[in-house]
Design a protein around this motif. Structure first.
Motif, PDB file in Angstrom:
ATOM      1  N   GLY A  12       0.802  -1.220   0.000  1.00  0.00           N
ATOM      2  CA  GLY A  12       0.000   0.000   0.000  1.00  0.00           C
ATOM      3  C   GLY A  12       0.827   1.259   0.000  1.00  0.00           C
ATOM      4  O   GLY A  12       0.451   2.272   0.589  1.00  0.00           O
ATOM      5  N   LEU A  13       1.992   1.210  -0.666  1.00  0.00           N
ATOM      6  CA  LEU A  13       2.910   2.350  -0.677  1.00  0.00           C
ATOM      7  C   LEU A  13       2.921   3.020  -2.045  1.00  0.00           C
ATOM      8  O   LEU A  13       2.751   2.350  -3.068  1.00  0.00           O
ATOM      9  N   LEU A  17      10.958   6.205  -3.376  1.00  0.00           N
ATOM     10  CA  LEU A  17      12.152   5.519  -2.888  1.00  0.00           C
ATOM     11  C   LEU A  17      12.419   5.750  -1.410  1.00  0.00           C
ATOM     12  O   LEU A  17      13.189   5.010  -0.790  1.00  0.00           O
ATOM     13  N   GLY A  18      11.831   6.774  -0.843  1.00  0.00           N
ATOM     14  CA  GLY A  18      11.973   6.993   0.585  1.00  0.00           C
ATOM     15  C   GLY A  18      10.937   6.162   1.326  1.00  0.00           C
ATOM     16  O   GLY A  18       9.734   6.366   1.158  1.00  0.00           O
ATOM     17  N   ILE A  19      11.400   5.191   2.104  1.00  0.00           N
ATOM     18  CA  ILE A  19      10.484   4.285   2.811  1.00  0.00           C
ATOM     19  C   ILE A  19      10.870   4.233   4.280  1.00  0.00           C
ATOM     20  O   ILE A  19      12.051   4.120   4.617  1.00  0.00           O
ATOM     21  N   ARG A  26       6.495  -3.392   9.782  1.00  0.00           N
ATOM     22  CA  ARG A  26       5.209  -3.614  10.456  1.00  0.00           C
ATOM     23  C   ARG A  26       4.174  -4.152   9.463  1.00  0.00           C
ATOM     24  O   ARG A  26       3.451  -5.106   9.738  1.00  0.00           O
ATOM     25  N   ARG A  27       4.127  -3.517   8.260  1.00  0.00           N
ATOM     26  CA  ARG A  27       3.166  -3.976   7.247  1.00  0.00           C
ATOM     27  C   ARG A  27       3.517  -5.386   6.767  1.00  0.00           C
ATOM     28  O   ARG A  27       2.621  -6.184   6.471  1.00  0.00           O
ATOM     29  N   PHE A  28       4.817  -5.670   6.671  1.00  0.00           N
ATOM     30  CA  PHE A  28       5.250  -7.011   6.245  1.00  0.00           C
ATOM     31  C   PHE A  28       4.755  -8.078   7.235  1.00  0.00           C
ATOM     32  O   PHE A  28       4.183  -9.091   6.834  1.00  0.00           O
ATOM     33  N   TYR A  62       9.170  -7.686   0.249  1.00  0.00           N
ATOM     34  CA  TYR A  62       9.882  -7.135   1.413  1.00  0.00           C
ATOM     35  C   TYR A  62      11.393  -7.163   1.204  1.00  0.00           C
ATOM     36  O   TYR A  62      12.087  -6.182   1.477  1.00  0.00           O
ATOM     37  N   ARG A  63      11.913  -8.263   0.691  1.00  0.00           N
ATOM     38  CA  ARG A  63      13.365  -8.367   0.454  1.00  0.00           C
ATOM     39  C   ARG A  63      13.827  -7.297  -0.542  1.00  0.00           C
ATOM     40  O   ARG A  63      14.931  -6.783  -0.433  1.00  0.00           O
ATOM     41  N   THR A  64      12.972  -6.980  -1.487  1.00  0.00           N
ATOM     42  CA  THR A  64      13.353  -5.998  -2.511  1.00  0.00           C
ATOM     43  C   THR A  64      13.272  -4.569  -2.000  1.00  0.00           C
ATOM     44  O   THR A  64      14.163  -3.755  -2.260  1.00  0.00           O
TER      45      THR A  64
END
Length: 202
Positions: A12-13, A17-19, A26-28, A62-64
């Motif tokens: 949902g992002l 590039l800024g995360i 938390r979302r993961f 998530y890994r990416t």
């Protein structure tokens, strides 16, 4: 959840590039718990298959996205409309044009070291080159971070961002090249190569 959604959409992002690393984690965890195969042990085979597929997608996403470099590589592929299978995101190493002659000298020094062994002077030279390249790689990563910020600042506008993508690709190619040469130097010096792998999380 559609398994065809891109990795940003999975969490949902926006495609930026800024995360926030803690928010992403938390979302993961939240999504992982929701689709974990353990909760579908009594479900139909089709539902179990979907659970496995969704769980795999969340893990890949998530890994990416958790690290800046693979995140930038992935975004470049999305923006260029290319396939985004994991493992296909790496950009080929390429030395910066202004350093071509210098890089050739380092490669020659490496070949000499491999052919004739390392005396004290050669070992010190290789160590000096290694330290300098590690510093140069850090500058490329700082440059990538700045470009990522510039990308996000323009993300909501309608302007052409193709030049930014090209600049990010150049930085990634240079960084990958530095990684290769640094590892070659480490190998010639008899060091563990993983000791010089740059920390990729940002």
């Amino acid at each position: 959840m559609s398994v065809r959604r891109d990795y940003f959409e999975v969490f949902g992002l926006p495609r930026k590039l800024g995360i926030d690393a803690e928010e992403l984690q938390r979302r993961f965890y939240e999504l992982s718990r929701r689709v974990h195969p353990d909760f579908f042990q009594t479900a139909t085979p089709a539902e179990q298959a979907r659970s496995l597929e969704h769980s795999a997608l969340i893990n890949r996403a998530y890994r990416t996205l958790r690290d800046l470099v693979p995140r930038v590589e992935y975004l470049i592929q999305l923006e260029e409309g290319r396939e985004t299978r994991e493992g296909d995101t790496a950009i080929k190493p390429k030395p910066p044009t202004e350093l071509l002659e210098e890089m050739l000298e380092i490669q020659e020094a490496l070949q000499e070291a491999r052919a004739g062994g390392l005396d004290a002077a050669t070992r010190q030279r290789l160590r000096d080159e290694q330290a300098r390249l590690i510093e140069r790689r850090a500058r490329e990563e700082a440059s990538l971070l700045a470009l990522a910020g510039e990308w996000d600042a323009r993300a909501d506008g309608d302007g052409d961002r193709s030049q930014l993508l090209d600049r990010m690709k150049q930085v990634l190619a240079a960084r990958a090249y530095f990684n290769t040469v640094i590892n070659d130097l480490s190998e010639a010096l008899g060091e563990e190569t993983h000791a010089n792998v740059s920390h990729r999380r940002h």
